[in-house]
Design an enzyme around this catalytic site. Structure first.
Site, short mmCIF file in Angstrom:
data_model
loop_
_atom_site.label_atom_id
_atom_site.label_comp_id
_atom_site.label_asym_id
_atom_site.label_seq_id
_atom_site.Cartn_x
_atom_site.Cartn_y
_atom_site.Cartn_z
N LYS A 47 0.87 -1.19 0.00
CA LYS A 47 0.00 0.00 0.00
C LYS A 47 0.91 1.23 0.00
O LYS A 47 0.76 2.15 0.82
CB LYS A 47 -0.91 -0.05 1.24
CG LYS A 47 -2.03 0.96 1.27
CD LYS A 47 -3.23 0.57 0.47
CE LYS A 47 -4.23 1.70 0.40
NZ LYS A 47 -5.34 1.47 -0.51
N ASP A 96 -5.44 -3.58 -1.97
CA ASP A 96 -6.91 -3.63 -2.14
C ASP A 96 -7.28 -4.18 -3.52
O ASP A 96 -8.15 -5.05 -3.65
CB ASP A 96 -7.57 -2.26 -1.87
CG ASP A 96 -6.74 -1.07 -2.35
OD1 ASP A 96 -5.61 -1.29 -2.82
OD2 ASP A 96 -7.22 0.07 -2.26
#
Ligand code: NAI
Length: 335
Positions: free
Chosen positions: A174, A207
């Site tokens: 991320k 994600d």
């Protein structure tokens, strides 16, 4: 000439741990595995007796034997003692957690032909347990990522990919939000990738990775993740192949390795004879390969696949009605 036996450390653990350990030991005995056991208590059962999750003597024994097979141990949520798993991983510097996720014939899932390998950095990230209340309103957790820890996890991923003839390693991160910590992890991955030009190196934001995994998991090969994302994504991947009852794992360091199922102590079914021992058994199969008893490892794995493919003797988590004992007998009969 028959090779001599290897001494391993056995931790039965809590909840369903003792019953699945019994099943696994019965199968290992019947398979001709050349191993002997040193038993160590760890988990709630050990806390109740000694006040410690694992004793220093127990830890020494795991270290001395170098290889351990571990049942799940209970960690209370919120307060209570620190996770025994985290303690063992840190004390033995088991810096990667390795989880193969491969579709098993006979286990119905929405996904076919999944075959991925998860390499999770196992020590750093938010798992230091460095948390405190800054004020009555504000809780803080420290996330630690080192370049050295990231480099060795990345190197392990590429080395394993090369050894197993895999084509791609994908770094999951991320770094768009955690620019410094995940940025460091990603840069270490890119630096290591320079030494492995024969393997494709790609990266993906966590994600999007989750969405892709539940849409088209076949596109992935080896996934490398920092600790917390690795913990979550590897359970997601266990779901892709049929659930926690069959998902195997290993914690590996330079000197020691601890093989254990992905699942926990399953207190809801403990003591009822319903637990599926396959995940711990397939972890034991990886252990046998690690100690180079390849013949026995193949024999057990083939038997498990045969029993599951026939489909008559599945435990409840896989939609069947078999007890732990019924299933164990079937695996032994098919060895
Ligand atoms: P869990 O994995 O123990 O259970 C989740 C669900 O899966 C439950 O419904 C359980 O019955 C089922 N399940 C798990 N393993 C199964 C098996 N072999 N056969 C059939 N069904 C199975 O996760 P949960 O409930 O979140 O955690 C329970 C305890 O285990 C907690 O104290 C947790 O800290 C600990 N834990 C320990 C781990 C370890 O020692 N490696 C790993 C994960 C959790």
């Amino acid at each position: 000439m028959m090779k001599s036996s290897t001494k391993i450390t056995l931790i039965r653990g809590d909840g369903i741990g003792p019953e699945i350990s019994d099943a696994v030991m019965r199968i290992l005995d019947a398979s001709g595995a050349r191993i002997t056991y040193d038993e160590v208590e760890a988990g709630l059962c050990c806390i109740e007796k000694t006040g410690q999750g694992i004793t220093p003597e127990g830890m020494d024994l795991i270290k001395r034997n170098g290889v351990a097979l571990k049942g799940p141990t209970t960690t209370p949520v919120g307060g209570g003692h620190k996770s025994i798993n985290v303690t063992i991983r840190k004390a033995l510097d088991l810096y990667v957690n390795l989880r193969p996720c491969k579709s098993i014939p006979g286990i119905e899932t929405p996904f076919k032909n999944v075959d991925l390998l998860i390499v999770r950095e196992n020590i750093e990230d938010t798992y230091g347990g460095i948390e405190h209340m800054q004020s009555a309103d504000l809780a803080q957790c420290l996330r630690l990522i080192t370049r050295s820890g990231s480099l060795r996890a990345a190197r392990f991923a590429f080395e394993t990919a090369r050894k197993l003839g895999r084509k791609t390693v994908t770094c999951v991160h991320k770094a768009n939000i955690m620019k410094i910590t995940d940025g460091l992890f990603l840069q270490a991955f890119r630096d290591v990738a320079e030494d492995y030009k024969d393997i494709q190196a790609t990266d993906i934001i966590v994600d999007n990775c989750c969405m892709q995994l539940v849409s088209k998991p076949q596109q992935f090969d080896v996934l490398l993740l920092p600790n917390l994302f690795g913990d979550i994504v590897s359970d997601l991947c266990a779901g892709l192949i049929g659930g926690l009852g069959i998902a195997a794992g290993a914690n590996i360091g330079a000197q020691s390795a601890v093989f254990e199922a992905v699942h926990g102590s399953a207190p809801d079914i403990a003591g009822k004879g319903l637990a599926n021992p396959t995940a711990m058994l397939l972890s034991a199969v990886s252990m046998l390969r690690h100690i180079e008893q390849l013949d026995v490892a193949d024999r057990i794995e083939n038997s498990v696949f045969k029993v599951l493919q026939e489909g008559k003797l599945k435990t409840r988590d896989l939609g069947g009605r078999a007890s732990t004992d019924d299933y164990t007998r079937a695996v032994i009969a098919n060895l």
